[in-house]
Write an enzyme that holds these catalytic residues in place. Structure first.
Site, PDB file in Angstrom:
ATOM      1  N   GLU A 344       0.928  -1.241  -0.159  1.00 46.88           N
ATOM      2  CA  GLU A 344       0.067   0.038  -0.090  1.00 46.88           C
ATOM      3  C   GLU A 344       0.832   1.401  -0.009  1.00 46.88           C
ATOM      4  OE1 GLU A 344      -2.285   2.771   3.217  1.00 46.88           O
ATOM      5  OE2 GLU A 344      -2.247   0.534   3.581  1.00 46.88           O
ATOM      6  N   SER A 347      -4.266   5.523   0.064  1.00 47.46           N
ATOM      7  CA  SER A 347      -5.626   5.150   0.506  1.00 47.46           C
ATOM      8  C   SER A 347      -6.423   6.475   0.175  1.00 47.46           C
ATOM      9  CB  SER A 347      -5.700   4.713   1.927  1.00 47.46           C
ATOM     10  OG  SER A 347      -5.208   3.595   1.933  1.00 47.46           O
ATOM     11  N   ARG A 384       6.972   6.912   2.176  1.00 46.26           N
ATOM     12  CA  ARG A 384       6.724   5.384   1.723  1.00 46.26           C
ATOM     13  C   ARG A 384       7.010   5.231   0.123  1.00 46.26           C
ATOM     14  NH1 ARG A 384       2.299   1.168   3.720  1.00 46.26           N
ATOM     15  NH2 ARG A 384       3.396   1.521   5.698  1.00 46.26           N
TER      16      ARG A 384
END
Length: 427
Positions: A344, A347, A384
């Site tokens: 991921e 989101s 990230r």
């Protein structure tokens, strides 16, 4: 916070939502019971208060024995009113706690189940053909871009330094995200990293995942895990004008997460860390437009992923993995070569009216009436992202190709070469 009127009219709708989430329907029944008990308590208090006011008028006009009897009843009634008010206040607090405990109503079409029951909507791009991919930490250390050893020395585990091209790469990525958001009509915002309890509670972050939040006890403030919290609370207790369309913000902030319960998971590198930077999209819109706005935020995320040229997939998150505020959530997961799987990186959640109701935010509907707006959020870029960027663009000679969209932020460099920088020259 869900709509109590809708709950009274369609309780089975909420029970079905709880089952989809894999949670007990007892929270629905608890809230219904608390709602009824508060209404009874308030009605009793109001009836006694009405009697008290009428009695006061009668006392003023009475005399003799009648007046004495009325005064005695006045004293008795005052005690009853006080007790009824206390009972109503207590019932109100019980209702508030039961209301806060019930998560948002899941919208139609969300997959049932838990973390592993997502549905893949599409896969974009092909993973690079790397025979022995190095992971992002090995690459980052060779580039003089990531230093987790000194991060741990200075701050403890799950901390790091981004140095040299690592710092430039993150700053470039976040600036690219802000520039894209502005092009799409978002208002850029640098938000507070510390917020009051009302902001954290209002956005639903003090529920099941409260253990992930850093709290400064002496000041009664919380460190945010996302600028969504500050952006949602920005218009707390206000009436918005959404007649011209959604009100959109792009918030840049440092974010902090305790990562409680993740001991031993993803401890290498910068995948799961205590501090990171992020650009977050946030939108206030008419509830009727929320589903379309959700897809628009998802399209923005995919546009950014295309710019950094990494393969990814889009998943429809299952009900049991939504979190309390979200009614639907889409994740974008980027391919991570060293792990041979998708992870991921973004989101986007449609929170319908859940957060706005908690924060007492309203707007004028198209018919002029006051309504509760929907709120939506979505990651546009974060620390990230350096993981799939470094890993997917690694070259056999140890260098890393810079995606074309990021080159202006790195002085025009097309390739990042392994170096021996200041972090490697300590005696």
């Amino acid at each position: 916070m869900i709509d109590l009127r809708l709950l009274r009219e369609q309780p089975d709708l909420f029970r079905a939502g709880q089952r989809l989430r894999g949670e007990s329907v007892s929270k629905v029944d608890d809230l219904l019971r608390a709602d009824e008990e508060r209404r009874v308590a308030v009605q009793r208090f109001e009836a006694l208060r009405t009697e008290q006011k009428l009695l006061g008028k009668r006392v003023a006009a009475a005399s003799g024995d009648e007046r004495a009897e009325l005064l005695a009843r006045t004293r008795q009634l005052a005690a009853e009113v006080k007790a009824a008010q206390a009972a109503a206040d207590k019932a109100g607090e019980v209702l508030r706690q039961a209301h806060l405990a019930l998560p948002n109503l899941v919208v139609d079409g969300v997959p049932p189940g838990g973390e592993d029951d997502f549905v893949v909507l599409r896969t974009v791009g092909d993973p690079p053909g790397l025979t022995a991919p190095r992971d992002h930490l090995e690459i980052g250390e060779a580039l003089g871009a990531i230093d987790t050893e000194r991060g741990a020395k200075v701050s403890g585990s799950r901390f790091y330094f981004l140095t040299g091209v690592g710092a430039l790469l993150q700053l470039g990525l976040l600036q690219l995200a802000v520039a894209q958001a502005v092009e799409h009509g978002f208002t850029p915002s640098i938000t507070p990293a510390l917020v009051k309890p009302e902001a954290m509670q209002g956005t639903g972050f003090l529920g099941a995942h409260a253990g992930e939040v850093y709290r400064l006890e002496a000041d009664d403030l919380y460190l945010v895990g996302t600028s969504e919290v500050a952006l949602a609370a920005y218009h707390r207790d206000e009436v918005l004008d959404l007649r011209g369309g959604p009100l959109r913000y792009a918030g840049w902030s440092s974010c902090f997460r305790r990562e409680a319960g993740s001991h031993g998971r993803d401890v290498r590198g910068i995948l799961r860390v205590h501090q990171f930077d992020k650009v977050e999209m946030f939108s206030f819109c008419d509830p009727d437009d929320a589903a379309g706005e959700h897809l628009a935020l998802l399209a923005m995320q995919e546009e950014m992923l295309a710019k950094v040229e990494v393969p990814y997939r889009v998943i429809d998150v299952a009900a049991g993995d939504l979190g309390s505020s979200a009614a639907r959530k889409y994740d974008c997961e980027a391919w991570v070569p060293s792990q041979g799987r998708y992870r991921e990186v973004t989101s986007t959640s449609n929170c319908t009216t859940f957060q706005a109701r908690r924060l007492d935010i309203r707007h004028r509907g198209r018919d002029g009436t006051l309504r509760t707006p929907a709120t939506l959020n979505g990651t546009l870029a974060t620390t990230r992202w350096l993981i799939p960027i470094l890993e997917n663009h690694q070259q056999p000679d140890g260098s890393v190709r810079v995606p074309a969209a990021l080159r202006p932020y790195l002085g025009g460099r097309e390739v990042l070469e392994p170096v021996t920088g200041p972090a490697h020259r300590a005696a």
